[in-house]
Design a protein around this motif. Structure first.
Motif, PDB file in Angstrom:
ATOM      1  N   GLU A 151      12.078  85.841 -21.963  1.00 19.73           N
ATOM      2  CA  GLU A 151      12.659  84.504 -21.987  1.00 19.73           C
ATOM      3  C   GLU A 151      12.948  84.094 -23.425  1.00 19.73           C
ATOM      4  OE1 GLU A 151       9.734  83.206 -18.265  1.00 19.73           O
ATOM      5  OE2 GLU A 151       9.502  82.292 -20.253  1.00 19.73           O
ATOM      6  N   VAL A 152      14.000  83.292 -23.582  1.00 23.00           N
ATOM      7  CA  VAL A 152      14.329  82.696 -24.889  1.00 23.00           C
ATOM      8  C   VAL A 152      14.210  81.190 -24.744  1.00 23.00           C
ATOM      9  CG1 VAL A 152      16.039  82.447 -26.711  1.00 23.00           C
ATOM     10  CG2 VAL A 152      15.890  84.609 -25.430  1.00 23.00           C
ATOM     11  N   TRP A 153      13.388  80.588 -25.582  1.00 17.04           N
ATOM     12  CA  TRP A 153      13.156  79.150 -25.581  1.00 17.04           C
ATOM     13  C   TRP A 153      13.630  78.556 -26.907  1.00 17.04           C
ATOM     14  CZ3 TRP A 153      10.237  76.506 -21.603  1.00 17.04           C
ATOM     15  CH2 TRP A 153       9.774  77.345 -20.586  1.00 17.04           C
ATOM     16  N   ALA A 154      13.922  77.265 -26.894  1.00 15.24           N
ATOM     17  CA  ALA A 154      14.333  76.589 -28.128  1.00 15.24           C
ATOM     18  C   ALA A 154      13.809  75.159 -28.127  1.00 15.24           C
ATOM     19  CB  ALA A 154      15.850  76.592 -28.264  1.00 15.24           C
ATOM     20  N   SER A 155      13.650  74.607 -29.327  1.00 21.71           N
ATOM     21  CA  SER A 155      13.145  73.238 -29.469  1.00 21.71           C
ATOM     22  C   SER A 155      13.734  72.613 -30.728  1.00 21.71           C
ATOM     23  CB  SER A 155      11.615  73.244 -29.572  1.00 21.71           C
ATOM     24  OG  SER A 155      11.124  71.940 -29.837  1.00 21.71           O
ATOM     25  N   PRO A 156      13.994  71.302 -30.685  1.00 16.19           N
ATOM     26  CA  PRO A 156      14.429  70.615 -31.908  1.00 16.19           C
ATOM     27  C   PRO A 156      13.245  70.253 -32.797  1.00 16.19           C
ATOM     28  CG  PRO A 156      14.425  69.082 -30.074  1.00 16.19           C
ATOM     29  CD  PRO A 156      14.057  70.418 -29.506  1.00 16.19           C
ATOM     30  N   ASN A 157      12.076  70.088 -32.183  1.00 18.97           N
ATOM     31  CA  ASN A 157      10.892  69.662 -32.935  1.00 18.97           C
ATOM     32  C   ASN A 157       9.642  69.989 -32.100  1.00 18.97           C
ATOM     33  OD1 ASN A 157       9.257  68.454 -34.868  1.00 18.97           O
ATOM     34  ND2 ASN A 157       9.456  66.418 -33.941  1.00 18.97           N
ATOM     35  N   PRO A 158       9.135  71.213 -32.205  1.00 20.70           N
ATOM     36  CA  PRO A 158       8.032  71.631 -31.323  1.00 20.70           C
ATOM     37  C   PRO A 158       6.693  71.061 -31.757  1.00 20.70           C
ATOM     38  CG  PRO A 158       8.552  73.375 -32.860  1.00 20.70           C
ATOM     39  CD  PRO A 158       9.566  72.292 -33.097  1.00 20.70           C
ATOM     40  N   PRO A 159       5.756  70.913 -30.808  1.00 26.72           N
ATOM     41  CA  PRO A 159       4.393  70.510 -31.175  1.00 26.72           C
ATOM     42  C   PRO A 159       3.703  71.644 -31.932  1.00 26.72           C
ATOM     43  CG  PRO A 159       4.511  71.105 -28.854  1.00 26.72           C
ATOM     44  CD  PRO A 159       5.918  71.115 -29.361  1.00 26.72           C
ATOM     45  N   LEU A 160       2.792  71.277 -32.769  1.00 31.32           N
ATOM     46  CA  LEU A 160       2.118  72.273 -33.614  1.00 31.32           C
ATOM     47  C   LEU A 160       0.898  72.887 -32.948  1.00 31.32           C
ATOM     48  CD1 LEU A 160       2.336  70.458 -37.086  1.00 31.32           C
ATOM     49  CD2 LEU A 160       3.915  72.135 -36.076  1.00 31.32           C
ATOM     50  N   ASP A 161       0.612  72.487 -31.706  1.00 30.32           N
ATOM     51  CA  ASP A 161      -0.581  73.007 -31.033  1.00 30.32           C
ATOM     52  C   ASP A 161      -0.314  74.293 -30.253  1.00 30.32           C
ATOM     53  OD1 ASP A 161       0.936  72.052 -28.962  1.00 30.32           O
ATOM     54  OD2 ASP A 161      -0.549  70.614 -28.215  1.00 30.32           O
TER      55      ASP A 161
END
Length: 397
Positions: A310-320
């Motif tokens: 799978e390929v995922w993307a985020s504009p601002n991911p959580p650091l946990d």
């Protein structure tokens, strides 16, 4: 001596003639004729999509070779279909309309003598290309267009695309598929509005009406790699060796050790994360698997090369390290073109692996900056990943 050579030449000529005649004999019927064979009886017709299926009873004679059906298609082409004597069914295909068609059935014996014809009428159901055409959508996409549709019968078809240039239509590209869910891009088009003509055909050259549309492709470029950086989160998979690291995935080397990233196999799906350094409307990702050495060559579809991932993307991911605020951009599965067993490859398999695998990403989401790749199964049947290089595409403006 001259007389000897003449005799030898005559002997050779006679031998060649006899050999030639012997070869011609091979093309004769398998046996002599026992007369005109009887005809098929009890013919039943089952009309189906773009075809008709005939069942029948054979005459009670011993020298039957096959049954032959002769009929005409809408194009005017005469088509012949044959069935073995060991079968009692014929499938007549190639129909592009739902009109009645006259079919002549012949019983042919081993001497190639045909029976008198038995005439039946078939009325095929609608060719599947029409259902695909009605469900078809032609949409703007990055650096081109995307064509979507449904093909529930998995009919083998071609989607042809033509582009208008000063009043003349020229082929752009084609999509050849038998998949049930069509979502295919055609790339290589600039961002100027395009007048396009799209139609669907099958291998018998039956075709649908033409859909005319004007589209403006989206802008796409390769995302510059000089801003990429590692962005390891809790739960990400560690590299198997110190020299293998995530940052090797944008160093320009697509197959050289140790400029690759190979993760440890921890008995669970492996995950890596990195930062593009810029936000972009993403369109696709190209992934070069690391080709390990195998039998004095390089092997793709092998070892830690991702098979299901799978390929995922985020504009601002959580650091946990959680998956909150991450968007699934693509669910991918590598398919070896040759279909050969594990560890066996053709030149086509190697060429496709060497070129890198293109995976389309969702275009219906906002700009993204961070990428996560999650391998659920590699080609070895475990979880570690072995990648050499990645390249993201999209619009970073």
């Amino acid at each position: 001596m001259k007389q000897y050579f003449k005799i030898m030449l005559m002997a050779l000529g006679t031998g060649c003639l006899a050999y030639s005649c012997g070869k011609l004999d091979l093309n004769k019927p398998l046996s002599t004729s026992h007369g005109t064979p009887g005809v098929v009886t009890n013919v039943k017709v089952k009309n189906d999509s773009a075809k008709a299926i005939l069942t029948y009873s054979l005459p009670q004679v011993q020298d039957i070779a096959y049954v032959k059906a002769v009929y005409s298609l809408a194009s005017g082409t005469t088509r012949e279909v044959k069935a073995s004597v060991y079968d009692n069914q014929l499938t007549l295909d190639g129909f592009g309309d739902t009109l009645e068609h006259v079919v002549k059935l012949y019983v042919v014996n081993k001497a190639e003598v045909a029976s008198e014809p038995v005439t039946v009428t078939v009325k095929p159901l609608e060719n599947p290309i029409w259902g695909v055409f009605r469900a078809m959508k032609v949409l703007p996409d990055f650096n081109g267009i995307r064509i979507t549709s449904k093909n529930p019968s998995r009919y083998n078809l071609a989607i042809e695309v033509l582009k208008d240039s000063m009043g003349q239509w020229f082929p752009v590209d084609g999509i050849y598929t038998a998949t049930d869910s069509i979502s295919s891009p055609i790339r290589g088009l600039d961002t100027m509005p395009k007048k396009l003509a799209v139609f669907i055909r099958d291998r018998f050259m039956n075709h649908t009406d033409t859909l005319f549309t004007t589209l403006k492709p989206f802008y796409e470029t390769a995302i510059a790699k000089n801003t990429h950086r590692e962005f390891t989160l809790p739960g990400d998979s560690p590299s198997a060796w110190a020299s293998n690291k995530v940052s090797n995935l944008w160093d320009g080397y697509t197959e050289l050790w140790p400029y690759v990233n190979i993760t440890k196999d921890e008995g669970k799906p492996s995950v890596i994360t990195f930062d593009l350094g810029v936000s972009a409307q993403l369109s696709r990702i190209v992934i070069w698997d690391y080709p390990e050495y195998l039998n004095s060559g390089r092997a793709y579809y092998y070892g830690g090369n991702p098979r299901k991932f799978e390929v995922w993307a985020s504009p601002n991911p959580p650091l946990d390290g959680s998956w909150n605020n991450w968007t699934l951009m693509a669910t991918c599965e590598e398919v070896k073109p040759s279909g050969l067993p594990y560890g066996q490859l053709t030149s086509e398999d190697r060429n496709l692996g060497f070129a890198g695998f293109n995976w389309d990403l969702r275009a219906d989401v906002s700009k993204m900056r961070y990428i996560r790749i999650k391998v659920n199964q590699n080609w070895a049947g475990s979880y570690y990943m072995a990648l050499a290089e990645v390249q993201l595409y999209g619009d970073p403006r």
